[in-house]
Design a protein around this motif. Sequence first.
Motif, PDB file in Angstrom:
ATOM      1  N   ILE A  15       0.837  -1.201   0.000  1.00 26.54           N
ATOM      2  CA  ILE A  15       0.000   0.000   0.000  1.00 26.54           C
ATOM      3  C   ILE A  15       0.871   1.250   0.000  1.00 26.54           C
ATOM      4  CG2 ILE A  15      -1.660   1.321   1.377  1.00 26.54           C
ATOM      5  CD1 ILE A  15      -2.753  -1.480   2.295  1.00 26.54           C
ATOM      6  N   HIS A  16       1.931   1.237   0.804  1.00 21.21           N
ATOM      7  CA  HIS A  16       2.863   2.368   0.838  1.00 21.21           C
ATOM      8  C   HIS A  16       3.428   2.634  -0.560  1.00 21.21           C
ATOM      9  CE1 HIS A  16       6.291   4.852   2.227  1.00 21.21           C
ATOM     10  NE2 HIS A  16       6.975   4.165   1.329  1.00 21.21           N
ATOM     11  N   ASN A  17       3.845   1.581  -1.242  1.00 24.99           N
ATOM     12  CA  ASN A  17       4.437   1.737  -2.574  1.00 24.99           C
ATOM     13  C   ASN A  17       3.415   2.197  -3.599  1.00 24.99           C
ATOM     14  OD1 ASN A  17       6.893   0.898  -1.556  1.00 24.99           O
ATOM     15  ND2 ASN A  17       6.697  -1.204  -2.272  1.00 24.99           N
ATOM     16  N   GLU A  18       2.216   1.603  -3.567  1.00 26.64           N
ATOM     17  CA  GLU A  18       1.201   1.950  -4.555  1.00 26.64           C
ATOM     18  C   GLU A  18       0.750   3.399  -4.430  1.00 26.64           C
ATOM     19  OE1 GLU A  18      -2.117  -0.612  -5.122  1.00 26.64           O
ATOM     20  OE2 GLU A  18      -0.896  -2.451  -5.096  1.00 26.64           O
ATOM     21  N   LEU A  19       0.682   3.888  -3.201  1.00 24.55           N
ATOM     22  CA  LEU A  19       0.221   5.257  -2.975  1.00 24.55           C
ATOM     23  C   LEU A  19       1.345   6.279  -3.133  1.00 24.55           C
ATOM     24  CD1 LEU A  19      -2.137   4.972   0.119  1.00 24.55           C
ATOM     25  CD2 LEU A  19      -2.776   5.606  -2.207  1.00 24.55           C
ATOM     26  N   GLY A  20       2.597   5.834  -3.083  1.00 35.00           N
ATOM     27  CA  GLY A  20       3.695   6.794  -3.014  1.00 35.00           C
ATOM     28  C   GLY A  20       3.655   7.543  -1.700  1.00 35.00           C
ATOM     29  N   ALA A  21       3.312   6.819  -0.631  1.00 39.35           N
ATOM     30  CA  ALA A  21       3.099   7.435   0.674  1.00 39.35           C
ATOM     31  C   ALA A  21       4.414   7.744   1.382  1.00 39.35           C
ATOM     32  CB  ALA A  21       2.255   6.503   1.554  1.00 39.35           C
ATOM     33  N   THR A  22       4.297   8.555   2.419  1.00 40.55           N
ATOM     34  CA  THR A  22       5.386   8.757   3.373  1.00 40.55           C
ATOM     35  C   THR A  22       4.891   8.188   4.699  1.00 40.55           C
ATOM     36  OG1 THR A  22       6.016  10.797   2.242  1.00 40.55           O
ATOM     37  CG2 THR A  22       6.916  10.438   4.456  1.00 40.55           C
ATOM     38  N   THR A  23       5.608   7.228   5.245  1.00 43.50           N
ATOM     39  CA  THR A  23       5.122   6.482   6.400  1.00 43.50           C
ATOM     40  C   THR A  23       6.142   6.497   7.529  1.00 43.50           C
ATOM     41  OG1 THR A  23       3.888   4.985   4.931  1.00 43.50           O
ATOM     42  CG2 THR A  23       4.266   4.233   7.179  1.00 43.50           C
ATOM     43  N   ILE A  24       5.657   6.741   8.738  1.00 46.83           N
ATOM     44  CA  ILE A  24       6.466   6.574   9.947  1.00 46.83           C
ATOM     45  C   ILE A  24       5.817   5.464  10.764  1.00 46.83           C
ATOM     46  CG2 ILE A  24       7.462   7.656  11.993  1.00 46.83           C
ATOM     47  CD1 ILE A  24       7.164  10.350  10.645  1.00 46.83           C
ATOM     48  N   TYR A  25       6.593   4.445  11.070  1.00 46.74           N
ATOM     49  CA  TYR A  25       6.062   3.193  11.597  1.00 46.74           C
ATOM     50  C   TYR A  25       6.782   2.848  12.893  1.00 46.74           C
ATOM     51  CZ  TYR A  25       4.675  -1.810  11.237  1.00 46.74           C
ATOM     52  OH  TYR A  25       4.157  -3.067  11.450  1.00 46.74           O
ATOM     53  N   VAL A  26       6.039   2.726  13.973  1.00 42.48           N
ATOM     54  CA  VAL A  26       6.613   2.382  15.276  1.00 42.48           C
ATOM     55  C   VAL A  26       6.563   0.875  15.479  1.00 42.48           C
ATOM     56  CG1 VAL A  26       6.173   2.447  17.766  1.00 42.48           C
ATOM     57  CG2 VAL A  26       6.177   4.569  16.451  1.00 42.48           C
ATOM     58  N   THR A  27       7.680   0.280  15.898  1.00 40.66           N
ATOM     59  CA  THR A  27       7.708  -1.150  16.189  1.00 40.66           C
ATOM     60  C   THR A  27       8.815  -1.460  17.188  1.00 40.66           C
ATOM     61  OG1 THR A  27       7.905  -3.373  15.210  1.00 40.66           O
ATOM     62  CG2 THR A  27       9.262  -1.641  14.242  1.00 40.66           C
ATOM     63  N   HIS A  28       8.632  -2.571  17.906  1.00 35.18           N
ATOM     64  CA  HIS A  28       9.716  -3.080  18.755  1.00 35.18           C
ATOM     65  C   HIS A  28      10.305  -4.349  18.142  1.00 35.18           C
ATOM     66  CE1 HIS A  28       6.144  -5.371  20.054  1.00 35.18           C
ATOM     67  NE2 HIS A  28       7.008  -6.346  20.229  1.00 35.18           N
ATOM     68  N   ASP A  29       9.830  -4.698  16.938  1.00 39.14           N
ATOM     69  CA  ASP A  29      10.218  -5.942  16.271  1.00 39.14           C
ATOM     70  C   ASP A  29      11.255  -5.630  15.194  1.00 39.14           C
ATOM     71  OD1 ASP A  29      10.307  -8.154  14.479  1.00 39.14           O
ATOM     72  OD2 ASP A  29       8.332  -8.819  15.155  1.00 39.14           O
ATOM     73  N   GLN A  30      12.479  -6.114  15.384  1.00 37.79           N
ATOM     74  CA  GLN A  30      13.544  -5.806  14.426  1.00 37.79           C
ATOM     75  C   GLN A  30      13.259  -6.401  13.058  1.00 37.79           C
ATOM     76  OE1 GLN A  30      16.794  -7.965  13.633  1.00 37.79           O
ATOM     77  NE2 GLN A  30      16.782  -9.402  15.345  1.00 37.79           N
ATOM     78  N   ASP A  31      12.595  -7.574  12.998  1.00 38.22           N
ATOM     79  CA  ASP A  31      12.279  -8.176  11.702  1.00 38.22           C
ATOM     80  C   ASP A  31      11.311  -7.298  10.909  1.00 38.22           C
ATOM     81  OD1 ASP A  31      13.911 -10.369  12.079  1.00 38.22           O
ATOM     82  OD2 ASP A  31      12.325 -11.588  12.970  1.00 38.22           O
ATOM     83  N   GLU A  32      10.315  -6.730  11.599  1.00 42.48           N
ATOM     84  CA  GLU A  32       9.393  -5.812  10.939  1.00 42.48           C
ATOM     85  C   GLU A  32      10.148  -4.606  10.384  1.00 42.48           C
ATOM     86  OE1 GLU A  32       6.012  -4.394  13.143  1.00 42.48           O
ATOM     87  OE2 GLU A  32       5.269  -6.419  13.474  1.00 42.48           O
ATOM     88  N   ALA A  33      11.003  -4.027  11.213  1.00 43.47           N
ATOM     89  CA  ALA A  33      11.748  -2.840  10.792  1.00 43.47           C
ATOM     90  C   ALA A  33      12.653  -3.158   9.608  1.00 43.47           C
ATOM     91  CB  ALA A  33      12.566  -2.299  11.960  1.00 43.47           C
ATOM     92  N   LEU A  34      13.347  -4.284   9.669  1.00 40.49           N
ATOM     93  CA  LEU A  34      14.271  -4.645   8.597  1.00 40.49           C
ATOM     94  C   LEU A  34      13.547  -4.894   7.281  1.00 40.49           C
ATOM     95  CD1 LEU A  34      16.644  -7.076  10.548  1.00 40.49           C
ATOM     96  CD2 LEU A  34      17.268  -4.847   9.621  1.00 40.49           C
ATOM     97  N   SER A  35      12.377  -5.518   7.337  1.00 37.56           N
ATOM     98  CA  SER A  35      11.675  -5.888   6.111  1.00 37.56           C
ATOM     99  C   SER A  35      10.880  -4.741   5.514  1.00 37.56           C
ATOM    100  CB  SER A  35      10.745  -7.083   6.379  1.00 37.56           C
ATOM    101  OG  SER A  35       9.719  -6.712   7.284  1.00 37.56           O
ATOM    102  N   LEU A  36      10.453  -3.775   6.335  1.00 35.08           N
ATOM    103  CA  LEU A  36       9.569  -2.723   5.855  1.00 35.08           C
ATOM    104  C   LEU A  36      10.276  -1.418   5.509  1.00 35.08           C
ATOM    105  CD1 LEU A  36       6.533  -3.054   8.305  1.00 35.08           C
ATOM    106  CD2 LEU A  36       6.446  -3.320   5.829  1.00 35.08           C
TER     107      LEU A  36
END
Length: 361
Positions: A186-207
């Motif tokens: 969705i981020h890519n399709e919209l050309g969005a700017t996203t700030i994403y909070v997580t404590h999961d390093q796998d999520e951060a690395l992949s996204l």
Amino acid sequence: MTIALSQFEEVRLDRVSRDFGALNALRDVSLTIKRREFIALLGPSGCGKSTTLNCIAGLLPVTGGAIWLDNSRVDTLRPEERGFGMVFQNYALFPHLNVRQNIGFGLKMRGVPKAEIDRKVDEALGLVRLHGQENKLPGQLSGGQQQRVAIARAIVIEPPLVLMDEPLSNLDAKLRLEMRAEIRRIHNELGATTIYVTHDQDEALSLADRIVVLRDGVVRQVGTPKELYEEPAHLDVADFMGFRNKLRGRVVANESDRIILDVEGAKISGVAREGLSLGSAAYAAIRPDDLEVGEPGSNTLAVKVDTMEYRGREFVGTAHTAGGLDLVFRSHHAVEPGANIHLRAADERVLVFADAIRGRN
């Protein structure tokens, strides 16, 4: 496509601070986010990542510094005046409104004509792949579907910035993986700017395009996933990037680009990540994947195995040294608990950091 997110060049946090009485939740946080970037705020509970997001959203006022959208200062504006889209951890859907009504709520509050609301909601439903679910109430949806509704509601108002606060933490492991891919799509399709909070390093690395690691309200390191994974600047960043084994020792030699530590009498060689002097206390940080069961030799520790878990293609074990250092390692073969073995790491896979207290700056 009728959904067209508001465009800008950058969001800038300029020495942002947030105090709760005597507690400094954020301290001089400075960060520039470019248009279309996906930024992950990563760190343990209480590090300041959600506080940062809430200050950007306007849900918390800053107590120092400023937040800018290009040349416009936004930290003085009310949340609704900023126009950012927000996706909460608990979805925050209206239980008495159906999917279509939930998604269109923000547009309705803005006085958008009904025909335009219907058109934009239809497009948002397609974007999050929820056509056929529009007349259901939130309680009739799965967790993943509810999160899709929350994302659609955030993007349908065409915000310049999409803010996500641990949006996947309430989902099971399979759904987390599926929704992770959907969020990036969705981020890519919209050309969005996203700030994403997580404590999961796998999520951060992949996204993320870039990851911001915070600790105690301070930015510790900013970089691409590859930079943070391969070159963490501090011990606490390495810990969050998967270096679960942290072996405290003392520097006994400095050979070219290698540092040698004495760890309970064993000589452990690794790559220095901070300036270290002979005799100083330091930590060798090693990922479980990089510890191998082997024979006595260089870069080897004698340990006793505590536990062994089968994880499908491999086993994950815990062990301890005679001096009480705990280690986590992986193996393709089961090792019996109580067995005395040797664990070895190649020196190029060992990172050496200054003592944890010295390493904080």
